[in-house]
Design a protein around this motif. Structure first.
Motif, PDB file in Angstrom:
ATOM      1  N   GLY A  93     -17.309  -7.196   3.164  1.00 32.55           N
ATOM      2  CA  GLY A  93     -18.027  -5.871   3.518  1.00 32.55           C
ATOM      3  C   GLY A  93     -17.450  -4.886   3.001  1.00 32.55           C
ATOM      4  O   GLY A  93     -17.093  -4.658   1.805  1.00 32.55           O
ATOM      5  N   MET A  94     -17.874  -3.462   3.619  1.00 34.35           N
ATOM      6  CA  MET A  94     -17.675  -2.341   2.835  1.00 34.35           C
ATOM      7  C   MET A  94     -16.603  -1.791   2.477  1.00 34.35           C
ATOM      8  O   MET A  94     -15.621  -2.199   3.130  1.00 34.35           O
ATOM      9  CB  MET A  94     -18.286  -1.404   3.886  1.00 34.35           C
ATOM     10  N   MET A  95     -16.374  -1.306   1.052  1.00 40.47           N
ATOM     11  CA  MET A  95     -15.124  -0.924   0.565  1.00 40.47           C
ATOM     12  C   MET A  95     -14.186  -2.115   0.405  1.00 40.47           C
ATOM     13  O   MET A  95     -12.972  -1.795   0.212  1.00 40.47           O
ATOM     14  CB  MET A  95     -14.533   0.100   1.307  1.00 40.47           C
ATOM     15  N   SER A  96     -14.553  -3.375   0.551  1.00 44.51           N
ATOM     16  CA  SER A  96     -13.386  -4.353   0.537  1.00 44.51           C
ATOM     17  C   SER A  96     -13.640  -5.368  -0.737  1.00 44.51           C
ATOM     18  O   SER A  96     -14.856  -5.974  -0.727  1.00 44.51           O
ATOM     19  CB  SER A  96     -13.389  -5.244   1.729  1.00 44.51           C
ATOM     20  N   SER A  97     -12.724  -5.659  -1.398  1.00 48.09           N
ATOM     21  CA  SER A  97     -12.886  -6.538  -2.704  1.00 48.09           C
ATOM     22  C   SER A  97     -12.994  -7.878  -1.951  1.00 48.09           C
ATOM     23  O   SER A  97     -12.487  -8.203  -0.897  1.00 48.09           O
ATOM     24  CB  SER A  97     -11.630  -6.337  -3.498  1.00 48.09           C
ATOM     25  N   MET A  98     -12.748  -8.958  -2.970  1.00 49.46           N
ATOM     26  CA  MET A  98     -12.697 -10.262  -2.409  1.00 49.46           C
ATOM     27  C   MET A  98     -11.253 -10.755  -1.882  1.00 49.46           C
ATOM     28  O   MET A  98     -11.049 -11.734  -0.991  1.00 49.46           O
ATOM     29  CB  MET A  98     -13.012 -11.245  -3.624  1.00 49.46           C
ATOM     30  N   LEU A  99     -10.187  -9.711  -2.286  1.00 52.56           N
ATOM     31  CA  LEU A  99      -8.944 -10.153  -1.655  1.00 52.56           C
ATOM     32  C   LEU A  99      -8.888 -10.238  -0.015  1.00 52.56           C
ATOM     33  O   LEU A  99      -8.143 -10.415   0.670  1.00 52.56           O
ATOM     34  CB  LEU A  99      -7.855  -9.082  -2.016  1.00 52.56           C
ATOM     35  N   ALA A 145      -3.725   9.208   1.058  1.00 49.86           N
ATOM     36  CA  ALA A 145      -4.638   9.347   2.299  1.00 49.86           C
ATOM     37  C   ALA A 145      -5.496   8.310   2.532  1.00 49.86           C
ATOM     38  O   ALA A 145      -5.716   8.132   3.659  1.00 49.86           O
ATOM     39  CB  ALA A 145      -5.311  10.753   1.844  1.00 49.86           C
ATOM     40  N   ILE A 146      -6.105   7.819   1.588  1.00 49.86           N
ATOM     41  CA  ILE A 146      -6.851   6.502   1.727  1.00 49.86           C
ATOM     42  C   ILE A 146      -6.188   5.341   2.231  1.00 49.86           C
ATOM     43  O   ILE A 146      -6.420   4.839   3.183  1.00 49.86           O
ATOM     44  CB  ILE A 146      -7.535   6.287   0.233  1.00 49.86           C
ATOM     45  N   ALA A 147      -5.003   5.275   1.724  1.00 47.35           N
ATOM     46  CA  ALA A 147      -4.182   3.985   2.375  1.00 47.35           C
ATOM     47  C   ALA A 147      -3.740   4.399   3.746  1.00 47.35           C
ATOM     48  O   ALA A 147      -4.200   3.342   4.610  1.00 47.35           O
ATOM     49  CB  ALA A 147      -3.132   3.882   1.627  1.00 47.35           C
ATOM     50  N   VAL A 171      -1.297  -6.077   7.014  1.00 45.96           N
ATOM     51  CA  VAL A 171      -2.321  -5.421   6.399  1.00 45.96           C
ATOM     52  C   VAL A 171      -2.209  -4.210   5.096  1.00 45.96           C
ATOM     53  O   VAL A 171      -2.561  -4.023   4.260  1.00 45.96           O
ATOM     54  CB  VAL A 171      -3.062  -4.643   7.409  1.00 45.96           C
ATOM     55  N   SER A 172      -0.638  -3.766   5.512  1.00 52.13           N
ATOM     56  CA  SER A 172      -0.466  -2.509   4.761  1.00 52.13           C
ATOM     57  C   SER A 172      -0.074  -3.356   3.142  1.00 52.13           C
ATOM     58  O   SER A 172      -0.384  -2.571   2.059  1.00 52.13           O
ATOM     59  CB  SER A 172       0.841  -2.213   5.096  1.00 52.13           C
ATOM     60  N   ALA A 173       0.516  -4.482   3.131  1.00 53.20           N
ATOM     61  CA  ALA A 173       0.601  -5.030   1.671  1.00 53.20           C
ATOM     62  C   ALA A 173      -0.511  -5.457   1.159  1.00 53.20           C
ATOM     63  O   ALA A 173      -0.875  -5.521   0.124  1.00 53.20           O
ATOM     64  CB  ALA A 173       1.486  -6.385   2.125  1.00 53.20           C
ATOM     65  N   LEU A 174      -1.726  -6.058   1.992  1.00 53.87           N
ATOM     66  CA  LEU A 174      -3.030  -6.350   1.462  1.00 53.87           C
ATOM     67  C   LEU A 174      -3.726  -5.069   0.941  1.00 53.87           C
ATOM     68  O   LEU A 174      -4.344  -4.953  -0.332  1.00 53.87           O
ATOM     69  CB  LEU A 174      -3.949  -6.767   2.510  1.00 53.87           C
ATOM     70  N   ILE A 175      -3.747  -4.107   1.564  1.00 53.84           N
ATOM     71  CA  ILE A 175      -4.093  -2.554   1.082  1.00 53.84           C
ATOM     72  C   ILE A 175      -3.631  -2.280  -0.145  1.00 53.84           C
ATOM     73  O   ILE A 175      -4.332  -1.748  -1.145  1.00 53.84           O
ATOM     74  CB  ILE A 175      -3.776  -1.556   2.204  1.00 53.84           C
ATOM     75  N   ALA A 176      -2.145  -2.426  -0.543  1.00 49.76           N
ATOM     76  CA  ALA A 176      -1.561  -2.095  -1.402  1.00 49.76           C
ATOM     77  C   ALA A 176      -1.960  -2.943  -2.628  1.00 49.76           C
ATOM     78  O   ALA A 176      -2.178  -2.391  -3.675  1.00 49.76           O
ATOM     79  CB  ALA A 176      -0.113  -2.027  -1.368  1.00 49.76           C
ATOM     80  N   ARG A 177      -2.225  -4.327  -2.475  1.00 48.50           N
ATOM     81  CA  ARG A 177      -2.673  -5.153  -3.383  1.00 48.50           C
ATOM     82  C   ARG A 177      -3.988  -4.606  -3.861  1.00 48.50           C
ATOM     83  O   ARG A 177      -4.405  -4.627  -4.834  1.00 48.50           O
ATOM     84  CB  ARG A 177      -2.723  -6.527  -2.944  1.00 48.50           C
ATOM     85  N   ASP A 178      -4.849  -4.261  -2.879  1.00 50.14           N
ATOM     86  CA  ASP A 178      -6.233  -4.037  -3.116  1.00 50.14           C
ATOM     87  C   ASP A 178      -6.291  -2.784  -4.314  1.00 50.14           C
ATOM     88  O   ASP A 178      -7.152  -2.787  -5.073  1.00 50.14           O
ATOM     89  CB  ASP A 178      -7.112  -3.938  -1.925  1.00 50.14           C
ATOM     90  N   MET A 179      -5.544  -1.765  -3.561  1.00 49.73           N
ATOM     91  CA  MET A 179      -5.706  -0.624  -4.454  1.00 49.73           C
ATOM     92  C   MET A 179      -5.176  -0.661  -5.731  1.00 49.73           C
ATOM     93  O   MET A 179      -5.725  -0.188  -6.789  1.00 49.73           O
ATOM     94  CB  MET A 179      -4.938   0.624  -3.713  1.00 49.73           C
ATOM     95  N   ALA A 180      -3.790  -1.412  -5.988  1.00 49.89           N
ATOM     96  CA  ALA A 180      -3.352  -1.571  -7.200  1.00 49.89           C
ATOM     97  C   ALA A 180      -4.227  -2.120  -8.162  1.00 49.89           C
ATOM     98  O   ALA A 180      -4.137  -1.795  -9.517  1.00 49.89           O
ATOM     99  CB  ALA A 180      -1.938  -2.234  -7.026  1.00 49.89           C
ATOM    100  N   ARG A 181      -5.301  -3.196  -7.766  1.00 45.26           N
ATOM    101  CA  ARG A 181      -5.996  -4.085  -8.512  1.00 45.26           C
ATOM    102  C   ARG A 181      -7.039  -3.311  -9.021  1.00 45.26           C
ATOM    103  O   ARG A 181      -7.636  -3.360 -10.127  1.00 45.26           O
ATOM    104  CB  ARG A 181      -6.268  -5.336  -7.897  1.00 45.26           C
ATOM    105  N   ALA A 182      -7.637  -2.235  -8.274  1.00 40.57           N
ATOM    106  CA  ALA A 182      -8.987  -1.607  -8.478  1.00 40.57           C
ATOM    107  C   ALA A 182      -8.755  -0.549  -9.639  1.00 40.57           C
ATOM    108  O   ALA A 182      -7.589   0.610  -9.301  1.00 40.57           O
ATOM    109  CB  ALA A 182      -9.467  -1.040  -7.187  1.00 40.57           C
ATOM    110  N   PRO A 183      -9.188  -0.251 -10.376  1.00 37.04           N
ATOM    111  CA  PRO A 183      -9.183   0.818 -11.709  1.00 37.04           C
ATOM    112  C   PRO A 183      -9.535   2.097 -10.808  1.00 37.04           C
ATOM    113  O   PRO A 183      -8.948   3.045 -11.247  1.00 37.04           O
ATOM    114  CB  PRO A 183     -10.097   0.590 -12.804  1.00 37.04           C
TER     115      PRO A 183
END
Length: 287
Positions: free
Chosen positions: A39-45, A167-169, A191-203
């Motif tokens: 869905g919206m704003m969400s990578s495959m992770l 702020a996004i996180a 969820v916090s760990a997933l968000i951190a992984r997602d943000m670190a992975r995206a340029p």
């Protein structure tokens, strides 16, 4: 290439109209394929790895991918998406082409459910079945809005500084908590760990807000869920605050060959404790 038990995992980039999508596949390429559309704003992770592995263990070739402006896919300037919502549906076809697949079962969640419906309506010969999780049927009016609490939370998102990763996180953590169901405790740490992984992975994470502009556009009048002719499985939490359960029920009224699987107390999420139930329902449907 990685091996975990009987589940093979591979990755590849797929070209789409001057851009690229990053993909990951689980299981044997000779098995019936399932493509997962998040869905919206969400990578495959956001498709849990256990969900993908377990679905592959049921005898499917499972492909998840980063849509444009998420993960390792092509990113565009914030506020200037270089693509339309229809392009997202065409991207599904590019994923199939990239893997040499004539057709596949599609599983879409939330905004990914809208992408999956459009894909099936515009490319019907290449879609075997649809599974639509926590989403709503195209062109069906009169369905209830999100809960008042979620609408108020969503409106607060307009004040978020989308150039500030912290702020996004914070907002995404609150969003996940708001979308949680009542059946199981919300796992804020996971969820916090997933968000951190997602943000670190995206340029560029802020560019994912381009999805808001796509959803806000006018929906082509010709695209109606009632025109779907393939088998549709709607999986919907009875405590979904974004799309109340009536949206899932509407598929059985609007689509000739649709059925509903209720996740009792489920929210707008794929909770770890619901994965077994969801995987079994999808595997039974996508045959």
């Amino acid at each position: 290439m990685e091996w975990a038990g009987s589940s093979r995992v591979t990755e590849k980039s797929v070209a789409v109209k001057g851009a690229k999508l990053q993909t990951q596949a689980f299981g044997a390429p000779s098995s019936p394929p399932i493509v997962l559309i998040m869905g919206m704003m969400s990578s495959m992770l956001w498709w849990p790895e256990r969900f993908c592995r377990d679905l592959a263990a049921q005898g499917h070739y499972v492909i998840r991918y980063d849509q444009r402006d998420t993960g390792l896919a092509t990113h565009y300037p914030q506020g200037e998406p270089g693509y339309s919502f229809s392009d997202l549906a065409d991207d599904v076809m590019a994923v199939l082409d990239g893997y040499g697949l004539e057709a596949a079962h599609l599983v879409g969640m939330s905004m990914g459910g809208f992408v999956a419906q459009e894909t099936a309506l515009r490319h019907s010969r290449r879609v075997l079945t649809l599974t639509l999780i926590s989403t709503s049927p195209l062109a069906v009016e009169g369905l209830p809005p999100s809960t008042k609490a979620y609408r108020e939370h969503s409106a607060a998102g307009e004040a978020v500084d989308w150039s500030d990763l912290g702020a996004i996180a914070d907002f995404l953590r609150r969003d996940a908590a708001m979308l949680a169901g009542t059946r199981h405790p919300h796992d804020a740490e996971a969820v916090s760990a997933l968000i951190a992984r997602d943000m670190a992975r995206a340029p560029s994470f802020a560019s994912a807000t381009n999805h808001f502009a796509l959803v806000g556009g006018e929906e082509p009048a010709r695209l109606k869920a009632s025109d779907l002719t393939i088998a549709v499985l709607a999986i919907h939490g009875t405590a979904d605050p974004l799309f109340p359960i009536a949206h899932g029920e509407a598929f059985t009224k609007a689509v000739p060959n649709a059925r509903l699987h209720r996740i009792e107390g489920g929210g707008h999420e794929i909770h770890d404790r619901d994965i077994d139930e969801m995987v079994q329902a999808i595997a039974h449907h996508a045959t």
